[in-house]
Design a protein around this motif. Sequence first.
Motif, PDB file in Angstrom:
ATOM      1  N   GLU B  22      50.015  42.822 -27.176  1.00  0.00           N
ATOM      2  CA  GLU B  22      51.125  43.182 -26.290  1.00  0.00           C
ATOM      3  C   GLU B  22      51.895  41.969 -25.776  1.00  0.00           C
ATOM      4  OE1 GLU B  22      48.844  47.170 -24.636  1.00  0.00           O
ATOM      5  OE2 GLU B  22      49.234  45.505 -23.269  1.00  0.00           O
ATOM      6  N   LEU B  23      51.181  40.865 -25.603  1.00  0.00           N
ATOM      7  CA  LEU B  23      51.817  39.732 -24.922  1.00  0.00           C
ATOM      8  C   LEU B  23      52.442  38.693 -25.855  1.00  0.00           C
ATOM      9  CD1 LEU B  23      49.197  39.109 -22.072  1.00  0.00           C
ATOM     10  CD2 LEU B  23      51.424  40.220 -21.897  1.00  0.00           C
ATOM     11  N   LEU B  24      51.962  38.639 -27.090  1.00  0.00           N
ATOM     12  CA  LEU B  24      52.519  37.615 -27.986  1.00  0.00           C
ATOM     13  C   LEU B  24      53.842  38.102 -28.568  1.00  0.00           C
ATOM     14  CD1 LEU B  24      49.369  36.290 -29.911  1.00  0.00           C
ATOM     15  CD2 LEU B  24      50.559  35.299 -27.943  1.00  0.00           C
ATOM     16  N   PRO B  25      54.829  37.221 -28.605  1.00  0.00           N
ATOM     17  CA  PRO B  25      56.119  37.629 -29.182  1.00  0.00           C
ATOM     18  C   PRO B  25      55.992  37.895 -30.683  1.00  0.00           C
ATOM     19  CG  PRO B  25      56.104  35.286 -28.668  1.00  0.00           C
ATOM     20  CD  PRO B  25      54.829  35.841 -28.125  1.00  0.00           C
ATOM     21  N   ARG B  26      56.915  38.667 -31.217  1.00  0.00           N
ATOM     22  CA  ARG B  26      56.857  39.031 -32.638  1.00  0.00           C
ATOM     23  C   ARG B  26      56.861  37.803 -33.550  1.00  0.00           C
ATOM     24  NH1 ARG B  26      58.149  44.368 -33.943  1.00  0.00           N
ATOM     25  NH2 ARG B  26      58.697  45.614 -32.143  1.00  0.00           N
ATOM     26  N   ASP B  27      57.575  36.772 -33.125  1.00  0.00           N
ATOM     27  CA  ASP B  27      57.672  35.577 -33.978  1.00  0.00           C
ATOM     28  C   ASP B  27      56.611  34.529 -33.632  1.00  0.00           C
ATOM     29  OD1 ASP B  27      58.658  34.929 -31.527  1.00  0.00           O
ATOM     30  OD2 ASP B  27      60.552  34.073 -32.241  1.00  0.00           O
ATOM     31  N   TRP B  28      55.553  34.961 -32.978  1.00  0.00           N
ATOM     32  CA  TRP B  28      54.501  34.034 -32.564  1.00  0.00           C
ATOM     33  C   TRP B  28      53.949  33.236 -33.750  1.00  0.00           C
ATOM     34  CZ3 TRP B  28      52.476  31.276 -28.919  1.00  0.00           C
ATOM     35  CH2 TRP B  28      51.165  30.808 -29.029  1.00  0.00           C
ATOM     36  N   ASP B  29      53.510  33.947 -34.794  1.00  0.00           N
ATOM     37  CA  ASP B  29      52.897  33.265 -35.941  1.00  0.00           C
ATOM     38  C   ASP B  29      53.889  32.379 -36.688  1.00  0.00           C
ATOM     39  OD1 ASP B  29      50.398  34.186 -35.513  1.00  0.00           O
ATOM     40  OD2 ASP B  29      50.439  35.757 -37.044  1.00  0.00           O
ATOM     41  N   GLU B  30      55.139  32.836 -36.768  1.00  0.00           N
ATOM     42  CA  GLU B  30      56.118  32.107 -37.575  1.00  0.00           C
ATOM     43  C   GLU B  30      56.750  30.940 -36.818  1.00  0.00           C
ATOM     44  OE1 GLU B  30      56.241  35.549 -37.299  1.00  0.00           O
ATOM     45  OE2 GLU B  30      55.088  35.741 -39.155  1.00  0.00           O
ATOM     46  N   VAL B  31      56.991  31.146 -35.528  1.00  0.00           N
ATOM     47  CA  VAL B  31      57.754  30.140 -34.790  1.00  0.00           C
ATOM     48  C   VAL B  31      56.880  29.260 -33.884  1.00  0.00           C
ATOM     49  CG1 VAL B  31      59.596  29.795 -33.076  1.00  0.00           C
ATOM     50  CG2 VAL B  31      59.834  31.550 -34.871  1.00  0.00           C
ATOM     51  N   TYR B  32      56.019  29.904 -33.109  1.00  0.00           N
ATOM     52  CA  TYR B  32      55.278  29.137 -32.104  1.00  0.00           C
ATOM     53  C   TYR B  32      54.057  28.411 -32.686  1.00  0.00           C
ATOM     54  CZ  TYR B  32      57.962  31.184 -28.274  1.00  0.00           C
ATOM     55  OH  TYR B  32      58.956  31.538 -27.413  1.00  0.00           O
ATOM     56  N   VAL B  33      53.185  29.174 -33.400  1.00  0.00           N
ATOM     57  CA  VAL B  33      51.920  28.588 -33.860  1.00  0.00           C
ATOM     58  C   VAL B  33      52.141  27.328 -34.704  1.00  0.00           C
ATOM     59  CG1 VAL B  33      49.792  28.987 -35.163  1.00  0.00           C
ATOM     60  CG2 VAL B  33      50.703  30.779 -33.696  1.00  0.00           C
ATOM     61  N   PRO B  34      53.090  27.366 -35.644  1.00  0.00           N
ATOM     62  CA  PRO B  34      53.262  26.167 -36.476  1.00  0.00           C
ATOM     63  C   PRO B  34      53.635  24.909 -35.688  1.00  0.00           C
ATOM     64  CG  PRO B  34      54.372  28.043 -37.462  1.00  0.00           C
ATOM     65  CD  PRO B  34      53.940  28.477 -36.097  1.00  0.00           C
ATOM     66  N   GLN B  35      54.164  25.098 -34.488  1.00  0.00           N
ATOM     67  CA  GLN B  35      54.539  23.907 -33.709  1.00  0.00           C
ATOM     68  C   GLN B  35      53.339  23.264 -33.032  1.00  0.00           C
ATOM     69  OE1 GLN B  35      58.206  24.182 -31.324  1.00  0.00           O
ATOM     70  NE2 GLN B  35      58.360  26.286 -32.058  1.00  0.00           N
ATOM     71  N   SER B  36      52.196  23.981 -33.054  1.00  0.00           N
ATOM     72  CA  SER B  36      50.953  23.491 -32.439  1.00  0.00           C
ATOM     73  C   SER B  36      50.901  23.817 -30.949  1.00  0.00           C
ATOM     74  CB  SER B  36      50.779  21.982 -32.638  1.00  0.00           C
ATOM     75  OG  SER B  36      49.669  21.543 -31.886  1.00  0.00           O
ATOM     76  N   TYR B  37      49.672  23.949 -30.484  1.00  0.00           N
ATOM     77  CA  TYR B  37      49.520  24.379 -29.097  1.00  0.00           C
ATOM     78  C   TYR B  37      49.849  23.299 -28.083  1.00  0.00           C
ATOM     79  CZ  TYR B  37      44.874  22.211 -29.218  1.00  0.00           C
ATOM     80  OH  TYR B  37      43.840  21.328 -29.333  1.00  0.00           O
ATOM     81  N   ALA B  38      50.091  22.080 -28.573  1.00  0.00           N
ATOM     82  CA  ALA B  38      50.475  21.019 -27.631  1.00  0.00           C
ATOM     83  C   ALA B  38      51.987  20.824 -27.595  1.00  0.00           C
ATOM     84  CB  ALA B  38      49.807  19.711 -28.022  1.00  0.00           C
ATOM     85  N   SER B  39      52.710  21.562 -28.440  1.00  0.00           N
ATOM     86  CA  SER B  39      54.162  21.382 -28.483  1.00  0.00           C
ATOM     87  C   SER B  39      54.776  21.810 -27.154  1.00  0.00           C
ATOM     88  CB  SER B  39      54.755  22.214 -29.616  1.00  0.00           C
ATOM     89  OG  SER B  39      54.535  23.589 -29.353  1.00  0.00           O
ATOM     90  N   ASP B  40      55.942  21.253 -26.878  1.00  0.00           N
ATOM     91  CA  ASP B  40      56.618  21.619 -25.627  1.00  0.00           C
ATOM     92  C   ASP B  40      56.855  23.125 -25.565  1.00  0.00           C
ATOM     93  OD1 ASP B  40      56.570  18.979 -25.074  1.00  0.00           O
ATOM     94  OD2 ASP B  40      58.720  18.617 -25.347  1.00  0.00           O
ATOM     95  N   ALA B  41      57.206  23.714 -26.719  1.00  0.00           N
ATOM     96  CA  ALA B  41      57.504  25.156 -26.744  1.00  0.00           C
ATOM     97  C   ALA B  41      56.278  25.967 -26.348  1.00  0.00           C
ATOM     98  CB  ALA B  41      57.980  25.565 -28.135  1.00  0.00           C
ATOM     99  N   GLN B  42      55.132  25.611 -26.927  1.00  0.00           N
ATOM    100  CA  GLN B  42      53.919  26.386 -26.611  1.00  0.00           C
ATOM    101  C   GLN B  42      53.435  26.119 -25.194  1.00  0.00           C
ATOM    102  OE1 GLN B  42      50.575  27.549 -28.631  1.00  0.00           O
ATOM    103  NE2 GLN B  42      51.317  27.129 -30.700  1.00  0.00           N
ATOM    104  N   VAL B  43      53.573  24.873 -24.763  1.00  0.00           N
ATOM    105  CA  VAL B  43      53.130  24.559 -23.397  1.00  0.00           C
ATOM    106  C   VAL B  43      53.937  25.390 -22.399  1.00  0.00           C
ATOM    107  CG1 VAL B  43      53.002  22.762 -21.631  1.00  0.00           C
ATOM    108  CG2 VAL B  43      52.302  22.254 -23.972  1.00  0.00           C
ATOM    109  N   GLU B  44      55.258  25.441 -22.636  1.00  0.00           N
ATOM    110  CA  GLU B  44      56.099  26.238 -21.734  1.00  0.00           C
ATOM    111  C   GLU B  44      55.762  27.724 -21.849  1.00  0.00           C
ATOM    112  OE1 GLU B  44      57.944  25.536 -19.178  1.00  0.00           O
ATOM    113  OE2 GLU B  44      57.336  23.473 -19.532  1.00  0.00           O
ATOM    114  N   PHE B  45      55.548  28.174 -23.096  1.00  0.00           N
ATOM    115  CA  PHE B  45      55.200  29.594 -23.291  1.00  0.00           C
ATOM    116  C   PHE B  45      53.917  29.944 -22.535  1.00  0.00           C
ATOM    117  CE2 PHE B  45      52.708  32.777 -25.608  1.00  0.00           C
ATOM    118  CZ  PHE B  45      53.562  33.866 -25.487  1.00  0.00           C
TER     119      PHE B  45
END
Lengths: 322, 380
Positions: B22-45
């Motif tokens: 329910e909480l992960l966005p639809r593009d989680w696997d394609e957009v967020y995960v590849p940037q790594s969990y330390a990326s600014d995008a994931q940290v903000e997410f």
Amino acid sequence: MNFQLNDEQAALVSAVQEILQDHAELPQSARIKSCWFNANLQQLLTDNGYLNVGRELGPMEAALVSIEAAKMQALTEVAVSALVVPALFGDEVIEGPVAIVNGRNLTQAHRNLPIARTALVDLGDDVAVLPIQAETVEAVPSIFAYPYGRFKRAPDLSGARRLRCRSDLLRHWWRVALAAESAGAAQAAVEFTLNHVKQRHVFGHPIAAFQTVQHRMVKCHMVATALYFLSLRAAWSGLSYDANVAACYAQQNVKKLVVDLHQFTGAMGVTNEFALHLWTYRLRALQSEAGGVVEAALDVARDRWSVEQCTAPIAQAATGVK
Amino acid sequence: MEFSWTTRQLEFREHVRKALDELLPRDWDEVYVPQSYASDAQVEFSRTFCAELAKRGLLVPHWPKKFGGNDADDWQHFILGEEMKAAGEPRGPQYMNVNWIGPVMMRYGSEEHQREHLQGIASGKVIWCQGFSEPGAGTDLASLKTRAENRGDHYVINGSKIWTSYARKADWCFLLARTGPGRKEISVFVLPMETPGISVTSFPGLIKDGHLNEVFFTDVKVPVTARLGQEGEGWKIITYALSYERVGVARYHAGLEALNLAIEQLKKENRYDDPVMQSRAGIIAAQFEAARLLTYRVVDQRVHKIPDTSEANLCRVASLEAVEDLMDFLVQYVPESLAGGNALLEDYYRINIPAGITGGTNELQLDLVARRGLAMPGRA
């Protein structure tokens, strides 16, 4: 999930240890042999019901007894009788010791055949049940720390009792049994070597003080510990995946354990008198059983990634198979 | 001894999976995960994701109720960690907060620290970074040089930290600094990253963006109340913290998920018919299962309040062996995935390049097991 033995399991382990400890000392005459089967101890374990715990208490308890027995320098046949036989025969009593024989290589030497009263012949689909007369078997000298023997004449299986389509079941519990036996032997061999490297000095220091020895001993300890839990999980769950994982891990990892433990015991370790081989060359013998590591690994792969996967939901969650 | 999950644990796992759906966005696997969990995008997410987890009681369920948790046992905490890791760790750096920063605050923090920080961590909106390693002090933390000079009612901190993941986005730093000349005269400080005198520089490396930062402390003035525990107590605190860190990450779970992904790809491309490859994959799965059980044993010990001697270190060693085998497998059988073909596998590979270094090197883990677990003597 609970990794502590419950009261009944702890009592069982303690009771069997007590009997085993009375036979811990190798007789002087056994110290020059490549293996030593203790028929008296085998009888004692049978008479006291320890080979029957699989039926009475369950496979997990049978695995615990198998592990304890495998820690002994004196050999007994426990794992197959306690883990494989109940799975194949239910409450029916089969005369032990029991050997498992590969039907494709019937004329080759087989582990435990000289001491066996029954052989279970893996024919691929069926299992043939063969009562063994001592005079039909000749002992074969071997480096492995089990009695090996071959049939003097290839047995005629046409009249033998057959368990139809039970080969998979045999192989499943054979893997659990070999994993449990490997776990016990590995734990004992690591402990034995650990004592040696702490006591023996080289260049003015105990061998155990050298970092390279420490690191490799830790990895041996890790293999033995992981194997203990993997084999117990396999016995507990009865799942094909768990049995294959336990056997695969045992057969893949004992090689470094055997090599390193002999390395650290040096020239002493290659003498029969030192007796390390009584565990390590059991591990080596078990490495090739039930298809060896490649077949076990292929079966792990099949369980995880083929269309037909394990389906029990609790078991899936317990093992993480998805 | 038994190896099943309870009905409650199974339900909890399902609950976590449902929340992730329910909480992960639809593009989680394609957009967020590849940037790594330390990326600014994931940290903000993570600030919004963890806040939502917190509302559902899924951020710190294992914490005591008085600190915002639900008194759940360590198994729930672990199930949560397994599922988060398998989903690409959407908690970002906040896994650290709940795994060990919070528990350390509970044990060593003053009432003021606990009031200020535990509620923040439990709300899921705060980002921390750990100021441990320095250019000249990694695994040998006791040789760190960053100094905190006691000037009565405040300290003045000078020095630098390196490999500081998340530092660019962090609100707070959990800092180790020297407060005396003795090797272990080290103290812990918790300070806002916006404190004057702190600056962050990033640099490129083999692992993904966000992990490789250097943090400089130039005449950073902090009140005495920023010190956690007593002066010189840092070594004890960090030993406690690292025992949580070592088993805090479900590496076997993420490894098996990555292996599943690789097999999926091989099947899709009709390349899953090589028995040599299949058997190698089976062996790797068995290695991860061994690491899993060794890790579960540590959790079980915590549940039973059995002191950990070196079991946590041993599971790190077991996990690393499996991770290394898997990385080798990926290079051999799906090399294209590491060159733009599969962002998830590439991320897995890159994040694990320093797997034997982070949180204390593999050699240190081996030393600790030898000494504490096997009672082997000091080095020759």
